[in-house]
Design a protein around this motif. Structure first.
Motif, mmCIF file in Angstrom:
data_model
loop_
_atom_site.group_PDB
_atom_site.id
_atom_site.type_symbol
_atom_site.label_atom_id
_atom_site.label_comp_id
_atom_site.label_asym_id
_atom_site.label_seq_id
_atom_site.Cartn_x
_atom_site.Cartn_y
_atom_site.Cartn_z
ATOM 1 N N ILE A 90 3.170 -3.926 0.584
ATOM 2 C CA ILE A 90 3.619 -5.296 0.864
ATOM 3 C C ILE A 90 5.101 -5.455 0.526
ATOM 4 O O ILE A 90 5.846 -6.106 1.259
ATOM 5 C CB ILE A 90 2.775 -6.325 0.057
ATOM 6 C CG1 ILE A 90 1.383 -6.465 0.662
ATOM 7 C CG2 ILE A 90 3.476 -7.670 -0.045
ATOM 8 C CD1 ILE A 90 1.282 -7.332 1.906
ATOM 9 N N VAL A 91 5.532 -4.852 -0.563
ATOM 10 C CA VAL A 91 6.934 -4.965 -0.979
ATOM 11 C C VAL A 91 7.847 -4.341 0.071
ATOM 12 O O VAL A 91 8.863 -4.929 0.453
ATOM 13 C CB VAL A 91 7.151 -4.330 -2.370
ATOM 14 C CG1 VAL A 91 8.630 -4.263 -2.713
ATOM 15 C CG2 VAL A 91 6.393 -5.106 -3.434
ATOM 16 N N GLU A 92 7.482 -3.166 0.562
ATOM 17 C CA GLU A 92 8.287 -2.522 1.596
ATOM 18 C C GLU A 92 8.286 -3.345 2.881
ATOM 19 O O GLU A 92 9.312 -3.469 3.546
ATOM 20 C CB GLU A 92 7.784 -1.104 1.859
ATOM 21 C CG GLU A 92 8.094 -0.157 0.718
ATOM 22 C CD GLU A 92 7.513 1.236 0.923
ATOM 23 O OE1 GLU A 92 7.121 1.582 2.055
ATOM 24 O OE2 GLU A 92 7.457 1.976 -0.072
ATOM 25 N N LEU A 93 7.131 -3.926 3.224
ATOM 26 C CA LEU A 93 7.065 -4.775 4.413
ATOM 27 C C LEU A 93 7.955 -6.006 4.238
ATOM 28 O O LEU A 93 8.661 -6.408 5.163
ATOM 29 C CB LEU A 93 5.624 -5.193 4.715
ATOM 30 C CG LEU A 93 5.440 -6.127 5.910
ATOM 31 C CD1 LEU A 93 6.035 -5.545 7.190
ATOM 32 C CD2 LEU A 93 3.964 -6.462 6.091
ATOM 33 N N ALA A 94 7.950 -6.596 3.054
ATOM 34 C CA ALA A 94 8.806 -7.761 2.784
ATOM 35 C C ALA A 94 10.277 -7.395 2.987
ATOM 36 O O ALA A 94 11.039 -8.166 3.584
ATOM 37 C CB ALA A 94 8.570 -8.272 1.360
ATOM 38 N N GLY A 116 -5.866 -5.828 12.598
ATOM 39 C CA GLY A 116 -5.542 -7.210 12.251
ATOM 40 C C GLY A 116 -4.050 -7.443 12.405
ATOM 41 O O GLY A 116 -3.364 -6.687 13.087
ATOM 42 N N THR A 117 -3.579 -8.493 11.760
ATOM 43 C CA THR A 117 -2.141 -8.787 11.744
ATOM 44 C C THR A 117 -1.749 -9.220 10.342
ATOM 45 O O THR A 117 -2.596 -9.609 9.525
ATOM 46 C CB THR A 117 -1.763 -9.925 12.724
ATOM 47 O OG1 THR A 117 -2.499 -11.100 12.376
ATOM 48 C CG2 THR A 117 -2.018 -9.539 14.170
ATOM 49 N N ILE A 118 -0.466 -9.170 10.088
ATOM 50 C CA ILE A 118 0.071 -9.721 8.841
ATOM 51 C C ILE A 118 1.370 -10.438 9.193
ATOM 52 O O ILE A 118 2.184 -9.929 9.970
ATOM 53 C CB ILE A 118 0.270 -8.650 7.752
ATOM 54 C CG1 ILE A 118 0.601 -9.318 6.413
ATOM 55 C CG2 ILE A 118 1.284 -7.598 8.161
ATOM 56 C CD1 ILE A 118 0.285 -8.465 5.204
ATOM 57 N N CYS A 119 1.527 -11.646 8.660
ATOM 58 C CA CYS A 119 2.714 -12.443 8.975
ATOM 59 C C CYS A 119 3.519 -12.689 7.699
ATOM 60 O O CYS A 119 3.082 -12.363 6.591
ATOM 61 C CB CYS A 119 2.317 -13.756 9.637
ATOM 62 S SG CYS A 119 1.457 -14.909 8.565
ATOM 63 N N ARG A 120 4.671 -13.286 7.870
ATOM 64 C CA ARG A 120 5.542 -13.563 6.720
ATOM 65 C C ARG A 120 4.843 -14.420 5.675
ATOM 66 O O ARG A 120 5.005 -14.212 4.481
ATOM 67 C CB ARG A 120 6.839 -14.236 7.177
ATOM 68 C CG ARG A 120 7.797 -13.258 7.789
ATOM 69 C CD ARG A 120 9.168 -13.848 7.927
ATOM 70 N NE ARG A 120 9.214 -14.706 9.096
ATOM 71 C CZ ARG A 120 10.337 -15.191 9.599
ATOM 72 N NH1 ARG A 120 11.487 -14.923 9.041
ATOM 73 N NH2 ARG A 120 10.313 -15.937 10.676
ATOM 74 N N ASN A 121 4.040 -15.378 6.136
ATOM 75 C CA ASN A 121 3.338 -16.238 5.188
ATOM 76 C C ASN A 121 2.345 -15.436 4.352
ATOM 77 O O ASN A 121 2.191 -15.692 3.152
ATOM 78 C CB ASN A 121 2.632 -17.370 5.949
ATOM 79 C CG ASN A 121 2.121 -18.434 5.023
ATOM 80 O OD1 ASN A 121 1.025 -18.315 4.496
ATOM 81 N ND2 ASN A 121 2.932 -19.468 4.824
ATOM 82 N N ASP A 122 1.670 -14.458 4.951
ATOM 83 C CA ASP A 122 0.744 -13.593 4.213
ATOM 84 C C ASP A 122 1.490 -12.788 3.154
ATOM 85 O O ASP A 122 1.023 -12.634 2.024
ATOM 86 C CB ASP A 122 0.029 -12.616 5.162
ATOM 87 C CG ASP A 122 -0.814 -13.302 6.217
ATOM 88 O OD1 ASP A 122 -1.402 -14.360 5.926
ATOM 89 O OD2 ASP A 122 -0.890 -12.763 7.345
ATOM 90 N N VAL A 123 2.644 -12.271 3.521
ATOM 91 C CA VAL A 123 3.454 -11.474 2.593
ATOM 92 C C VAL A 123 3.967 -12.359 1.458
ATOM 93 O O VAL A 123 3.925 -11.977 0.287
ATOM 94 C CB VAL A 123 4.618 -10.777 3.336
ATOM 95 C CG1 VAL A 123 5.585 -10.114 2.371
ATOM 96 C CG2 VAL A 123 4.068 -9.772 4.339
ATOM 97 N N LEU A 124 4.412 -13.549 1.795
ATOM 98 C CA LEU A 124 4.870 -14.489 0.771
ATOM 99 C C LEU A 124 3.739 -14.834 -0.196
ATOM 100 O O LEU A 124 3.933 -14.881 -1.412
ATOM 101 C CB LEU A 124 5.416 -15.754 1.443
ATOM 102 C CG LEU A 124 6.103 -16.770 0.547
ATOM 103 C CD1 LEU A 124 7.292 -16.151 -0.182
ATOM 104 C CD2 LEU A 124 6.550 -17.960 1.368
ATOM 105 N N ARG A 125 2.543 -15.053 0.344
ATOM 106 C CA ARG A 125 1.364 -15.348 -0.496
ATOM 107 C C ARG A 125 1.070 -14.186 -1.439
ATOM 108 O O ARG A 125 0.794 -14.378 -2.628
ATOM 109 C CB ARG A 125 0.154 -15.644 0.386
ATOM 110 C CG ARG A 125 -1.100 -15.996 -0.390
ATOM 111 C CD ARG A 125 -2.219 -16.532 0.514
ATOM 112 N NE ARG A 125 -2.356 -15.840 1.779
ATOM 113 C CZ ARG A 125 -3.142 -14.785 1.985
ATOM 114 N NH1 ARG A 125 -3.876 -14.309 1.002
ATOM 115 N NH2 ARG A 125 -3.219 -14.221 3.174
#
Length: 139
Positions: A90-94, A116-125
């Protein structure tokens, strides 16, 4: 923090599209799900593109303006899709999200099948959850 993986925060039920879907149908899917973009998949559930609200909005505007039929998703989708793996950090994706423009990334397995998918809001959470946990653990 590096051990937090995409699979822990990804959306397992993203809105998806098929290449032969018309823009109006794609628009309805966006409206119903309130998602801003989604993967385009083939019959085998493999990722072949990505469609955003913006792509559909532009096509529908042209359709109204020029009084013509809207295009299929295959004509509107982006074919050069940035995707991530479920085991990615997640950190690298951020960090990637700060440099790259996509707000939503498809999550695929090693064979290119959509998970699935992952969005900025998921990463922020994810970051928020772990920062709060470490803050409270430090007290």
């Amino acid at each position: 923090m590096e051990s937090i993986q995409v699979k822990e925060y990804m959306n397992h039920y993203p809105v998806t599209f098929t290449p032969d879907m018309v823009a109006e149908e794609a628009s309805l899917r966006f409206l119903k799900t309130k998602q801003i973009g989604g993967p385009v998949i083939d019959d085998n559930h493999r990722l072949i593109g990505f469609l955003s609200e913006s792509d559909v909005l532009g096509a529908m505007l042209k359709s109204i303006y020029f009084n013509e039929q809207t295009k299929d998703v295959s004509d509107l989708m982006r074919k050069d899709v940035l995707s991530v793996k479920p085991y990615d950090s997640i950190v690298e994706l951020a960090q990637t999200m700060l440099k790259a423009k996509p707000k939503v990334y498809p999550v695929v397995d090693d064979d290119g099948n959509l998970l699935g998918t992952i969005c900025r809001n998921d990463v922020l959470r994810a970051l928020d959850t772990h920062l709060r946990a470490s803050f409270h653990a430090g007290k």
